[in-house]
Design an enzyme around this catalytic site. Structure first.
Site, PDB file in Angstrom:
ATOM      1  CB  SER A 136      -0.890   0.001   1.257  1.00 26.27           C
ATOM      2  OG  SER A 136      -1.518   1.259   1.446  1.00 26.27           O
ATOM      3  CE1 TYR A 149      -3.639  -1.626   5.981  1.00 23.91           C
ATOM      4  CE2 TYR A 149      -3.104   0.644   5.401  1.00 23.91           C
ATOM      5  CZ  TYR A 149      -3.492  -0.633   5.024  1.00 23.91           C
ATOM      6  OH  TYR A 149      -3.706  -0.925   3.703  1.00 23.91           O
TER       7      TYR A 149
END
Length: 249
Positions: A136, A149
């Protein structure tokens, strides 16, 4: 026909990847929701051979049992797409639920490690293959309220780089795909099913959709054997970096 093993195929990017690869690959479809796997299997088995595997990437025993249970002809895995992953919550570290933090490490990092360790021996046996890891932009740029995260996706980035080096003499390619804002179930899961809050993430601009990332994965795995796409970052036009957007609201 080559065989592709894809995790997290019950929705989003994993499902879209299965749909786009079906024309050129036999597919091992993996996920936790058996009913969703059956739906996708029925959709795609008119195009290609399908083998469904139900397991949770967080469960090491389930992962290895599932992979090792594959019939012999399905163990010749040419492409592994480590797509399964989640975000849980969007809170400061001090306020975050510890269960949410553990879930992100267990799914995004340990799950990827388990699946790769289970599949890799079969690739090594045939002296070739291609591993695609979904990281990501969060793995490249840390943002407030996303410490763990972002850390989990930074780990995916490092694992991709390390795997590429470790497997360099094994004929196995490694590609890292880092999406920006993609409208899938991702934000609904992050916000515990709050669809209204999730939809606000994508208000005022046109986000990517799952098929955009699936096309990038297909592009990478369908390159000539001597070509290795190492790293791809994909934004919607309205996104400038991890947290900067042009929104028409």
């Amino acid at each position: 026909m080559k065989t592709a093993f894809i995790t997290g195929t019950t929705s989003g990017i994993g499902k879209a990847t299965a749909q786009i690869l079906a024309s050129n690959y036999r597919l091992i479809l993996c996920g936790r929701r058996a009913d969703k796997l059956v739906e996708l299997q029925k959709e795609l088995e008119e195009i290609t051979e399908i083998y469904p595997l139900v397991f949770d990437v967080r469960n090491k025993v389930e992962v290895f049992d599932a992979v090792n249970s594959l019939p012999e002809k399905w163990k010749a895995i040419d492409v592994l797409v480590n797509n399964a992953g989640n975000a849980h919550g969007l809170s400061s570290f001090q306020e975050a639920d510890l269960n949410d933090l553990e879930a992100m490490i267990d799914i995004n990092v340990k799950g990827l490690i388990y699946v790769t360790k289970a599949v890799l021996p079969y690739m090594l046996k045939q002296n070739g293959g291609h591993i695609v890891n979904l990281s990501s932009i969060a793995g490249k740029e840390t943002y407030a309220n996303g410490a763990v995260y972002c850390a989990s996706k930074a780990a995916v980035e490092s694992i991709s780089k390390g795997l590429r080096l470790d497997l360099l003499h094994s004929g196995i390619k490694v590609t890292n795909i880092a999406p920006g804002a993609v409208e899938t179930e991702f934000s609904v899961v992050r916000f515990k099913g709050d669809k209204q809050r999730a939809s606000k993430v994508y208000e005022g601009y046109e986000p990517l959709i799952a098929q955009d990332i699936a096309q990038a994965i297909a592009y990478a795995v369908n390159q000539p054997e001597y070509v290795q796409i190492a790293d791809v970052t994909i934004f919607p036009k309205a996104q400038g970096n991890g947290t900067t957007f042009v929104k028409k609201i």
